[in-house]
Design an enzyme around this catalytic site. Structure first.
Site, PDB file in Angstrom:
ATOM      1  N   GLU A 190      23.390  37.269  12.061  1.00 47.21           N
ATOM      2  CA  GLU A 190      22.654  37.692  10.859  1.00 47.21           C
ATOM      3  C   GLU A 190      23.510  37.539   9.596  1.00 47.21           C
ATOM      4  OE1 GLU A 190      21.645  41.919  10.457  1.00 47.21           O
ATOM      5  OE2 GLU A 190      23.205  42.396  11.904  1.00 47.21           O
ATOM      6  N   CYS A 192      30.770  13.475  31.230  1.00 45.67           N
ATOM      7  CA  CYS A 192      30.266  14.800  30.856  1.00 45.67           C
ATOM      8  C   CYS A 192      30.025  15.683  32.081  1.00 45.67           C
ATOM      9  CB  CYS A 192      28.977  14.641  30.053  1.00 45.67           C
ATOM     10  SG  CYS A 192      28.252  16.199  29.583  1.00 45.67           S
ATOM     11  N   CYS A 229      32.226  17.897  29.704  1.00 46.78           N
ATOM     12  CA  CYS A 229      31.460  19.041  29.196  1.00 46.78           C
ATOM     13  C   CYS A 229      31.156  20.105  30.254  1.00 46.78           C
ATOM     14  CB  CYS A 229      30.114  18.602  28.625  1.00 46.78           C
ATOM     15  SG  CYS A 229      30.030  16.926  28.014  1.00 46.78           S
ATOM     16  N   HIS A 269      19.049  42.165  13.785  1.00 45.95           N
ATOM     17  CA  HIS A 269      20.066  43.199  13.731  1.00 45.95           C
ATOM     18  C   HIS A 269      20.168  43.955  15.053  1.00 45.95           C
ATOM     19  CE1 HIS A 269      22.806  45.833  11.673  1.00 45.95           C
ATOM     20  NE2 HIS A 269      22.154  46.873  12.146  1.00 45.95           N
ATOM     21  N   LYS A 306      34.238  21.705  32.206  1.00 51.49           N
ATOM     22  CA  LYS A 306      35.014  22.379  31.147  1.00 51.49           C
ATOM     23  C   LYS A 306      34.376  23.716  30.769  1.00 51.49           C
ATOM     24  CE  LYS A 306      33.676  22.059  27.289  1.00 51.49           C
ATOM     25  NZ  LYS A 306      33.838  20.936  26.389  1.00 51.49           N
ATOM     26  N   GLU A 317      40.608  23.094  23.719  1.00 52.02           N
ATOM     27  CA  GLU A 317      39.801  23.714  24.772  1.00 52.02           C
ATOM     28  C   GLU A 317      40.666  24.026  25.992  1.00 52.02           C
ATOM     29  OE1 GLU A 317      35.375  21.927  23.723  1.00 52.02           O
ATOM     30  OE2 GLU A 317      36.503  20.944  25.313  1.00 52.02           O
ATOM     31  N   TYR A 328      39.563  18.108  20.314  1.00 49.42           N
ATOM     32  CA  TYR A 328      38.655  18.961  21.091  1.00 49.42           C
ATOM     33  C   TYR A 328      39.266  19.366  22.433  1.00 49.42           C
ATOM     34  CZ  TYR A 328      34.341  17.670  18.449  1.00 49.42           C
ATOM     35  OH  TYR A 328      33.365  17.482  17.523  1.00 49.42           O
TER      36      TYR A 328
END
Ligand code: NDP
Length: 449
Positions: A440, A42, A47, A435, A50, A180, A176
């Site tokens: 939302e 990772c 992770c 908002h 990346k 990516e 994945y």
């Protein structure tokens, strides 16, 4: 004392480091062996770098989008060695932090390859170490199928350190890592082809999510080729690669990145010597308490082939350490694990896909929304954001939540809390939106499809 350590951990990646630190903080005498880099996949080749590359590659579009807001960005250009080396510096900083963290926790770091020699013994180099409990957390390793020319491909281990940035790239796979890196390479300026052997990439994700990503990636100019698999690769004198696909078509490219899954990293781990059982996929078999077939040996993370995600390995490592040294019941909840794919645009998801929900529930409502992000009203970019909620009609519970669009991971993390708490659609509806945000939309979807 009977053993050198109470707890000896093989592998200082996400699961191993977390387990070591927690065990040490609970008073155990802990050692951890690492043969490569602190922090594991990772931190070093996963992770973290990346995500840094995703940020880097997104500037390409950001500069284009800026024009609609009145900015003139002239002469923008990209320098690969700067991104690569700044990334490496950051990774080295993190390696140092890991070293300090383990040191401060009182964990001994033993550098070198660790091999089990028995139920309570591990050999690291010339050293024979004894421990009451041993944890295997060696992680995984990229898998590349064998085919003529497979020696010419690179994997996610090498792509972070490329000497030169390629003009053209082929990414093989549809998981994945493949989506990516297709986004990263394309965003940084490589003419990118992604080849996937099936009908549509990201098998296992909600179909509408997969289709949305396909459309958006095509708009960005990634050449997606489905039902396509590599047959052979020849290296030419000029260093470029001639790829022949199974359908006979060919492609000349500079780099071929294979992202066709990761396998448990069990080579020379001495599993046979200690009598640790593995399954047909080469994953270490564990029970509910992460105990292997040898009672003093445990395993967590990618090597057990449950869920290959850092936060899951962290949870497993922590739970095991608390169970062994803190007298806590072992409890890892694999329900509602959210995840994000840092494709461009990004994906995030928690709970069931529509396909799974229809299988498991008699009657579901599906709410979807597809809209242009406010930012793109001025940028002019033709990119759609997609959101989807799946609701069990009988109980009104929200079963799944999916998004494709900017900051999907940031948005869905919060929704994962709601789903884990058992939120109903009525609770979503009674939640006031923030908002103006894209998020939302998740609390304003009123009419099922
Ligand atoms: P995945 O398992 O996600 O995907 C592997 C892909 O390769 C699939 O599309 C699969 O096709 C294809 N494939 C497998 N074998 C072959 C073959 N022999 N020939 C051609 N294609 C093949 O693996 P990744 O390598 O992308 O990632 C490994 C794991 O790491 C992921 O499962 C994920 O858990 C984790 N990860 C998580 C990330 C995140 O959270 N953002 C980022 C990166 C990795 P098919 O579908 O047809 O089987």
């Amino acid at each position: 004392m009977k053993y050198d350590y109470d707890f000896f951990v093989v592998g200082a990646g996400s699961g191993g480091v977390r387990a070591s630190r927690i065990a040490a903080s609970l008073g155990a005498r802990v050692g951890v062996a690492e043969e490569r880099y602190l922090g594991g996949t990772c931190v070093n080749v996963g992770c973290v770098p990346k995500k840094l590359f995703v940020y880097g590659s997104h500037f390409h579009e950001d500069f284009q989008d800026a024009r609609g807001f009145g900015w003139t960005v002239e002469g923008a250009s990209f320098d690969w060695p700067t991104l690569r080396d700044n990334k490496t510096k950051e990774i080295e900083r993190l390696n140092g932090i890991y070293r300090n963290m383990l040191g401060n926790a009182g964990v001994d770091i033993v550098e070198g390859h660790a091999e089990l020699t028995g139920p309570n013994t591990v050999k690291v180099g010339d050293r024979e170490i004894t421990a009451e409990h041993i944890l295997l957390a060696p992680g995984g390793w990229p898998f590349v199928p064998e085919f003529p020319g497979s020696e010419h491909v690179i994997t996610s281990n090498e792509v972070f350190y490329l000497e030169q940035f390629p003009k053209r790239a082929l990414v093989v796979g549809g998981g994945y890592i493949a989506v990516e890196f297709a986004g990263i390479l394309s965003g940084l300026g490589a003419e990118t082809v992604q080849a996937y052997r099936g009908e549509l990439f990201l098998r296992g994700f909600d179909e509408a999510v997969r289709l949305t990503l396909k459309e958006e990636m095509l708009k960005k100019g990634v050449d997606l080729r489905f039902n396509t698999n590599v047959a052979s690769i020849d290296k030419k004198d000029d260093g470029s690669l001639d790829v022949t696909f199974e359908d006979g078509s060919t492609l000349n490219t500079d780099v071929v990145l294979y992202a066709t899954g990761r396998r448990p990293k069990i080579d020379n781990l001495g599993l046979d010597k200690a009598g640790v059982e593995v399954n047909a996929k080469g994953a270490v078999v564990v029970d509910d308490h992460f105990r292997t077939s040898v009672p003093s040996i445990y395993a967590v993370g990618d090597v057990i082939d449950r869920v290959q995600l850092t936060p899951v390995a962290l949870a497993e490592g922590m739970a095991l350490a608390k169970y062994l040294f803190g007298n806590e019941p072992l409890n890892v909840d694999y329900d509602h694990i959210p995840s994000a794919v840092f494709s461009q645009p990004s994906i995030a998801t928690v709970g069931l896909t529509e396909e799974q929900a229809r299988e498991r529930y008699a009657d579901i409502d599906v709410y979807t929304s597809r809209f242009r992000h406010m930012k793109h009203t001025l940028s002019g970019r033709d990119e759609k954001t997609f959101m989807k909620l799946l609701v069990d009609k009988a109980t009104d519970k929200v079963l799944g939540c999916h998004m494709v669009g900017a900051d999907a991971g940031e948005i869905v993390q919060g929704l994962a809390v709601a789903l884990k708490a058992g939120a109903t659609k009525a609770i979503f509806d009674s939640t006031i939106g923030i908002h103006p945000t894209a998020a939302e939309e998740f609390v304003t979807m009123r009419t099922p499809d």
